[in-house]
Design an enzyme around this catalytic site. Structure first.
Site: not given
Ligand code: AP5
Ligand code: MG
Ligand code: ZN
Length: 214
Positions: A13, A88, A127, A160, A171
């Site tokens: 994402k 979410r 990552r 991370r 997660r």
């Molecule tokens: P990346 O692009 O980083 O993936 P992502 O979908 O952004 O993954 P996240 O871990 O950031 O998602 P998340 O939803 O768990 O975390 P968030 O920060 O939102 O890609 C992942 C890896 O793969 C990278 O190394 C990239 O280089 C590689 N990659 C990407 N595309 C690729 C491809 N096509 N092929 C190969 N490799 C690829 O949330 C973190 C925490 O914050 C949550 O757990 C929660 O506690 C809290 N939080 C955030 N938002 C909310 C909310 N709205 N409500 C409540 N809690 C929240």
């Molecule tokens: Mg992300």
């Protein structure tokens, strides 16, 4: 243009949202990045959010919703935005819906980046994220130019806290329970589009732009 990125943790994402924001000149709004910036700066919000994030749980809606609504009210969101990590769960989606409809506005696309669970764990383990600017790399797929150092700002790259294998599993289960129902929610509104997130990043981005420019 207002876009929501849906997808499991690690689906890509953030990677796609960043490319969309650059190409179309809209804001990239990531609730996860906002929380991580607060953790880094040691704010009260950051300390509270970290308790949940480190366990792989969602930060409570009371904290999350206000931050998001304040953020999208900023000037740089006037031309549009791509939401990465919000909503979410269904209650968050309903709050967003209500806030938008009060402005006579709506979401244009909810793009689901579809990646099966098996692929996720490998991606997260590889990552690396910049402690300072939040840029993301992957040891195998997007290595930094110099090992352990951010290309963009020269700071240190880390795994991370919530990318440890056991937390990733948690997660994923939170995702299936609380976030996946949004796919049906946005399908019902006629704005859902799905891309195959197992393809390489550039191919995924081509699929995304084809949707946005259709
Ligand atoms: P990346 O692009 O980083 O993936 P992502 O979908 O952004 O993954 P996240 O871990 O950031 O998602 P998340 O939803 O768990 O975390 P968030 O920060 O939102 O890609 C992942 C890896 O793969 C990278 O190394 C990239 O280089 C590689 N990659 C990407 N595309 C690729 C491809 N096509 N092929 C190969 N490799 C690829 O949330 C973190 C925490 O914050 C949550 O757990 C929660 O506690 C809290 N939080 C955030 N938002 C909310 C909310 N709205 N409500 C409540 N809690 C929240
Ligand atoms: Mg992300
Ligand atoms: Zn950096």
């Amino acid at each position: 243009m207002k876009i929501i990125m849906l997808g499991a943790p690690g689906a890509g994402k953030g990677t796609q949202a960043k490319m969309i924001a650059e190409k179309y000149g809209i804001a990239h709004v990531s609730t996860g990045d906002i929380f991580r910036a607060n953790i880094k700066n040691g704010t009260e919000l950051g300390m509270e959010a970290k308790k949940y994030m480190d366990q792989g749980l969602l930060v409570p809606d009371e904290l999350t919703v206000k931050i998001l609504l304040d953020r999208v009210a900023k000037d740089d969101c006037k031309a549009g935005y791509v939401l990465d990590g919000f909503p979410r769960n269904i209650p968050q989606a309903q709050v967003l819906d209500k806030a938008l409809s009060e402005l006579g506005d709506e979401i244009d696309f909810a793009i689901d980046v579809d990646v099966p669970d098996e692929n996720i764990v490998r991606r997260m383990g590889g990552r690396r994220a910049c402690v300072s600017c939040g840029a993301t790399y992957h040891l195998e797929y997007v290595p930094p130019k110099a090992e352990g150092v951010c290309d963009e700002c020269g700071e240190k790259l880390i795994l991370r806290d919530d990318d440890r294998a056991d937390t990733v599993q948690k997660r994923l289960s939170v995702y299936h329970e609380q976030t996946q129902p949004l796919i049906e929610f946005y399908d019902g509104k006629g704005v859902l589009r799905t891309v195959d997130g197992t393809k390489d990043m550039q191919e995924v981005f081509e699929a995304v732009t084809a949707i946005l420019e259709a």
